[in-house]
Design a protein around this motif. Structure first.
Motif, mmCIF file in Angstrom:
data_model
loop_
_atom_site.group_PDB
_atom_site.id
_atom_site.type_symbol
_atom_site.label_atom_id
_atom_site.label_comp_id
_atom_site.label_asym_id
_atom_site.label_seq_id
_atom_site.Cartn_x
_atom_site.Cartn_y
_atom_site.Cartn_z
ATOM 1 N N THR A 117 45.477 54.732 28.373
ATOM 2 C CA THR A 117 44.226 54.202 27.869
ATOM 3 C C THR A 117 44.072 52.745 28.252
ATOM 4 N N THR A 118 42.837 52.352 28.484
ATOM 5 C CA THR A 118 42.520 50.950 28.798
ATOM 6 C C THR A 118 41.384 50.494 27.888
ATOM 7 N N GLU A 119 41.597 50.673 26.598
ATOM 8 C CA GLU A 119 40.548 50.345 25.627
ATOM 9 C C GLU A 119 40.126 48.892 25.697
ATOM 10 N N GLU A 120 41.077 48.016 26.069
ATOM 11 C CA GLU A 120 40.771 46.586 26.071
ATOM 12 C C GLU A 120 39.999 46.148 27.309
ATOM 13 N N SER A 121 39.808 47.063 28.270
ATOM 14 C CA SER A 121 39.158 46.701 29.527
ATOM 15 C C SER A 121 37.970 47.618 29.804
ATOM 16 N N SER A 122 36.921 47.034 30.385
ATOM 17 C CA SER A 122 35.797 47.838 30.853
ATOM 18 C C SER A 122 36.122 48.373 32.244
ATOM 19 N N GLU A 123 35.249 49.239 32.771
ATOM 20 C CA GLU A 123 35.448 49.744 34.127
ATOM 21 C C GLU A 123 35.492 48.601 35.137
ATOM 22 N N VAL A 124 34.619 47.623 34.960
ATOM 23 C CA VAL A 124 34.574 46.492 35.893
ATOM 24 C C VAL A 124 35.867 45.686 35.823
ATOM 25 N N GLU A 125 36.359 45.423 34.604
ATOM 26 C CA GLU A 125 37.593 44.644 34.452
ATOM 27 C C GLU A 125 38.801 45.403 35.004
ATOM 28 N N MET A 126 38.769 46.732 34.940
ATOM 29 C CA MET A 126 39.843 47.527 35.514
ATOM 30 C C MET A 126 39.781 47.522 37.043
ATOM 31 N N LEU A 127 38.565 47.465 37.578
ATOM 32 C CA LEU A 127 38.362 47.573 39.013
ATOM 33 C C LEU A 127 38.554 46.270 39.772
ATOM 34 N N MET A 128 38.165 45.152 39.175
ATOM 35 C CA MET A 128 38.125 43.882 39.900
ATOM 36 C C MET A 128 39.459 43.481 40.537
ATOM 37 N N PRO A 129 40.597 43.560 39.835
ATOM 38 C CA PRO A 129 41.862 43.188 40.486
ATOM 39 C C PRO A 129 42.167 44.034 41.715
ATOM 40 N N VAL A 130 41.774 45.301 41.682
ATOM 41 C CA VAL A 130 42.014 46.194 42.818
ATOM 42 C C VAL A 130 41.170 45.757 44.013
ATOM 43 N N LEU A 131 39.915 45.397 43.768
ATOM 44 C CA LEU A 131 39.051 44.936 44.854
ATOM 45 C C LEU A 131 39.568 43.643 45.463
ATOM 46 N N HIS A 132 39.999 42.731 44.619
ATOM 47 C CA HIS A 132 40.556 41.471 45.136
ATOM 48 C C HIS A 132 41.802 41.736 45.975
ATOM 49 N N GLU A 133 42.650 42.648 45.508
ATOM 50 C CA GLU A 133 43.900 42.930 46.223
ATOM 51 C C GLU A 133 43.630 43.543 47.594
ATOM 52 N N VAL A 134 42.720 44.508 47.663
ATOM 53 C CA VAL A 134 42.487 45.171 48.949
ATOM 54 C C VAL A 134 41.834 44.227 49.947
ATOM 55 N N LEU A 135 40.974 43.341 49.479
ATOM 56 C CA LEU A 135 40.370 42.356 50.379
ATOM 57 C C LEU A 135 41.409 41.336 50.837
ATOM 58 N N ASP A 136 42.257 40.903 49.929
ATOM 59 C CA ASP A 136 43.290 39.923 50.286
ATOM 60 C C ASP A 136 44.230 40.463 51.360
ATOM 61 N N ARG A 137 44.462 41.755 51.362
ATOM 62 C CA ARG A 137 45.383 42.340 52.340
ATOM 63 C C ARG A 137 44.839 42.274 53.768
ATOM 64 N N THR A 138 43.535 42.115 53.900
ATOM 65 C CA THR A 138 42.938 42.011 55.233
ATOM 66 C C THR A 138 42.418 40.610 55.534
ATOM 67 N N GLY A 139 42.330 39.778 54.516
ATOM 68 C CA GLY A 139 41.741 38.462 54.709
ATOM 69 C C GLY A 139 40.232 38.472 54.733
ATOM 70 N N LEU A 140 39.644 39.614 54.422
ATOM 71 C CA LEU A 140 38.183 39.723 54.425
ATOM 72 C C LEU A 140 37.603 39.250 53.100
ATOM 73 N N LYS A 141 36.332 38.874 53.148
ATOM 74 C CA LYS A 141 35.568 38.575 51.948
ATOM 75 C C LYS A 141 34.455 39.604 51.822
ATOM 76 N N THR A 142 33.850 39.667 50.656
ATOM 77 C CA THR A 142 32.800 40.659 50.424
ATOM 78 C C THR A 142 31.704 40.553 51.474
ATOM 79 N N ALA A 143 31.374 39.342 51.870
ATOM 80 C CA ALA A 143 30.307 39.137 52.856
ATOM 81 C C ALA A 143 30.683 39.677 54.232
#
Length: 349
Positions: A18-44
């Motif tokens: 359970t992740t009662e303390e986190s919303s879907e966005v809060e659960m997702l954001m670290p994963v998005l940052h990690e996958v972008l960091d692995r390539t050096g890309l930014k959202t843009a």
């Protein structure tokens, strides 16, 4: 295919009950940052973004728009969404890159199963006229499939227990898995399936970055090239299907090129032990193929992300040179109703 397209990065969250303390966005954001960091890309830098999730899990319409705000939709981005597991979002992104409209794509998916009773929520996938009104839940339907396999002589409860034990032993090396190590089969949930034959309920998210051609080689030392990918579907009515076989998986595998040469590794999205038996037969996998080194869906099964995780896990093995030709499978719907198969290969070593 006119372009070579590869998985160049993969990230996933720890799967938790359970992740009662986190919303879907809060659960997702670290994963998005990690996958972008692995390539050096930014959202843009991303040419196309596609997501997979389910409003039925979230309990509200257009729930994916909240996650999209977290991704960053301004300035405007090219974006799409599928009400499916993220593996199907990856398929859409793959098609987009094939057209040449983009060179990179971000694919992500997430699911929080803990707020409701997942076994009841999944009944919304059933035929609304004849089956859904009976309220057969996902475990009961999987038990029907397991019983059909046992009656046909394709497996027995001992083999199912061995599949469960092997999967959770493999998960000891997966820091993101929800269940790791020895786990007793326990009592029957719905005979012949015991607790150990069923997936845990958990919340989780995953993300993948795709890139085409030379761009992939710039972003990754050994890209996992998607040499083939296809998805097929069985009849909606369970009564007209042979639950001991999966013709849609076999056809998807054939179209994806699985049978052209042997694979050395396979990540199968088999939430129940009995479904691994069906998939192994449909995909013609013998004991030489390493199956579910991550522990698979029996170790962690975040709905809407588990299929994308199978592709990400297979790609990671290729990128680390732990595999040369890997198979990834994703499923959705009752008793392996919808199936996607992908073949991933690395450049010759």
């Amino acid at each position: 295919m006119t372009r070579d397209i590869a998985v160049v990065a993969f990230a996933q969250s720890d799967v938790r009950r359970t992740t009662e303390e986190s919303s879907e966005v809060e659960m997702l954001m670290p994963v998005l940052h990690e996958v972008l960091d692995r390539t050096g890309l930014k959202t843009a830098d991303i040419g196309f973004t596609c997501s997979g999730s389910s409003d039925y899990l979230a309990g509200r319409a257009f729930s994916f728009t909240l996650a999209l705000d977290g991704v960053g939709a301004w300035p405007p981005i090219a974006e799409s969404h599928v009400e499916m597991d993220g593996a199907w979002a990856l398929y859409e992104a793959w098609v987009k890159l094939l057209t040449g409209d983009a060179d990179t794509a971000l694919v992500y998916s997430y699911g929080k199963s803990s707020p409701g009773r997942l076994r009841d929520v999944l009944t919304r996938q059933l035929d609304p006229y004849y089956v859904a009104p009976l309220w057969p839940d996902s475990v009961a339907l999987a038990a029907l499939q397991a019983r059909a396999l046992i009656d046909a002589g394709d497996t027995d409860e001992r083999e199912l227990a061995e599949i469960a034990a092997r999967s959770r032993r493999a998960a000891t090396l997966n820091p993101h898995a929800q269940q790791r190590g020895a786990h007793p089969q326990g009592e029957y949930v719905v005979a012949p399936l015991r607790h150990g034959d069923c997936p845990p309920v958990g919340d989780g998210a995953a993300a993948v970055i795709l890139a085409a051609g030379d761009r992939a080689r710039e972003l990754c030392d050994r890209p996992a090239w998607i040499r083939g990918i296809d998805h097929r579907i069985e009849a909606h009515s369970l009564g007209v299907r042979d639950l001991t076989d999966s013709p849609s998986t076999r056809l998807a595998a054939e179209k994806a090129g699985v049978f052209e040469r042997p694979v050395d590794t396979a990540e199968l999205h088999a939430p129940f032990t009995s479904q691994e038996v069906v998939l192994r037969k449909a995909l013609k996998l013998d004991d030489s193929v390493r199956v579910n080194l991550s522990g698979g869906a029996l170790a962690s099964n975040p709905v809407m992300a588990a299929g994308l995780i199978r592709i990400g896990e297979a790609a990671t093995r290729v990128q680390r040179s732990e595999a040369d030709r890997a198979l990834a499978h994703a499923t959705s719907g009752p008793c392996l109703q919808q199936n996607l198969v992908a073949v991933l290969e690395g450049d010759p070593r």
